[in-house]
Write an enzyme that holds these catalytic residues in place. Structure first.
Site: not given
Ligand code: PLP
Length: 409
Positions: A218, A259-261, A298, A302, A328-329, A356
């Site tokens: 986090g 557990e860092p991503g 993202r 998000y 096409c969105e 991500y």
């Protein structure tokens, strides 16, 4: 990395393309290690789901990192690059008992996040020690899509159910060798995190066979100018003190895990896309680029902010643009962005494109997923080829339909 390096990569490998700077990954890893240098046994398990390219996993292994995995496929990728099973932790959510058993059979550390599976696993395999994922019900950050420790979250076993865990352990004879928490994706306030860790210490006391405590991740990294990031050094100082005191009272030097991503790979990533069209409307100027949420979701998923700059014209006059994709969105990457004047054919760069981003890419609109490049020791190395038309069709099965369709005339 210089703009000229990025342009050369876009020229050679085409666009869009992801580029990862290994030096940034290394420096982030070192920064986190240094912040916890006061801990005897520190274990950093890289969260594979952030960016799961095999070459990135190899780089992590060379740094001494273990892996945090959420599927048996991620486990297999780690094993494939030579990470030893005991350096892999499996922290799935909502997966089947069968998958957990398969991973356990590979010798990987299991982390269980619900009582039902804990009881079933403990009954069948009392000799395999497991970690338990605790939900301390602490809100980290403000966005419910990325906060996983609050009361309504599906993640973890509620801290209030600790007595039930203890009962399962007694009834099955299983061993709990670790306690884990992962409160969410944005630690903004160190003291909130420390509060959550205090809850985990209280849980940990109740288990006698611990080998490690895992505080998840986090860690927040800056996405835009002026963003606050997690103060790793302050966290290191505060948590180290508490952890060492805990170990003294517990009577054993446990391993402290994270557990860092995002922290390790976000800022290392640059996503390059080419401007297909500059389109002036009555209200704005759109820069339409050769990518969309199929490659970088993202911003739409998000509401994440990714800085965008024009690497082809870094000295140009600044103007305001809305940067949009070719899907096409409605796939808006940014509105009213101040960017150096954009011409069709320019290469735009998205920052913070390591975590991500590629790992959430899809083939929507039947587009190819981009190539990935590792920038290592001043050299561009291709670590994933751009997909081809054959890749798109690879698993499709074309059936003959004549016999199935009959239209009454
Ligand atoms: C996704 C995840 C992480 C990594 O989170 P970041 O915010 O990318 O550091 C760590 N642990 C678990 C259990 C996760 O699901």
């Amino acid at each position: 990395m210089e703009n000229s390096d990025l342009l050369a990569i876009a020229e050679q490998y085409g666009s869009p393309v992801y580029v990862y700077d290994s030096a940034k990954i290394v420096s982030q890893y070192q920064r986190l290690s240094n912040a916890f240098s006061g801990v005897k046994k520190l274990k950093l398990n890289y969260a594979v789901k952030a960016l799961s390219n095999l070459s990135i996993l190899k780089l992590m292994k060379s740094l001494g990192a273990g892996l945090d995995t959420v599927s048996i496929q991620e486990v297999r990728m780690g094993l494939k690059v030579g990470v030893t099973p005991k350096n892999i932790i499996f922290t799935p959510n909502g997966v089947s008992l069968e998958e957990i058993e398969e991973v356990a059979a590979l010798g990987v550390q299991i982390n269980i996040d619900n009582l039902s599976i804990l009881e079933q696993f403990g009954t069948k395999h009392p000799n395999i020690p497991v970690c338990v994922r605790i939900n301390p019900h602490i809100m980290a950050g403000g966005n419910s899509k990325i906060s996983v420790g609050h009361i309504d979250s599906k993640f973890g076993i509620s801290v209030h159910q600790t007595p039930h865990i203890v009962r399962i352990v007694e009834n099955t004879g299983m061993k709990i060798n670790g306690v884990h928490m992962h409160t969410g994706s944005d630690i903004l306030d160190i003291d909130v995190f420390i509060q959550a860790s205090q809850i985990l210490f209280d849980v940990a006391k109740q288990f006698k066979d611990l080998e490690f405590m895992d505080f998840g991740s986090g860690f927040k990294v800056p996405y835009k100018e002026g963003d606050i990031e997690t103060n790793i050094e302050e966290l290191g100082e505060k948590l180290t003190k508490r952890f060492n005191t805990f170990c003294e009272n517990y009577g054993k030097d446990l391993e402290l895990g994270f557990e860092p991503g995002k922290f390790l790979v976000s800022e290392a990533g640059h996503f390059l896309a080419k401007v297909n069209v500059v389109k002036q409307t009555t209200s704005t100027v759109f820069a339409g680029i050769d990518t969309g949420f199929n490659h970088l979701i993202r911003p739409m998923f998000y509401d994440s902010y990714h800085r965008i700059d024009n690497v082809s014209n870094p000295e140009g006059r600044e103007r305001f643009y809305s940067v949009v994709g070719y899907i096409c969105e409605t796939d808006t990457f940014g509105v009213n962005r101040r960017i150096n004047e954009i011409a069709e054919g320019d290469i735009l760069r998205f920052k913070n494109a390591g975590a991500y981003c590629f790992s959430m890419a899809s083939n929507y609109n039947s587009r190819f997923r981009p190539a990935e490049i590792l920038w290592h020791n001043g050299e561009a190395k291709l670590i994933r080829k751009r997909e081809t038309f054959e890749d798109l069709l690879a698993n499709q099965v074309e059936v003959s339909l004549e016999a199935m369709v009959s239209i009454d005339k």
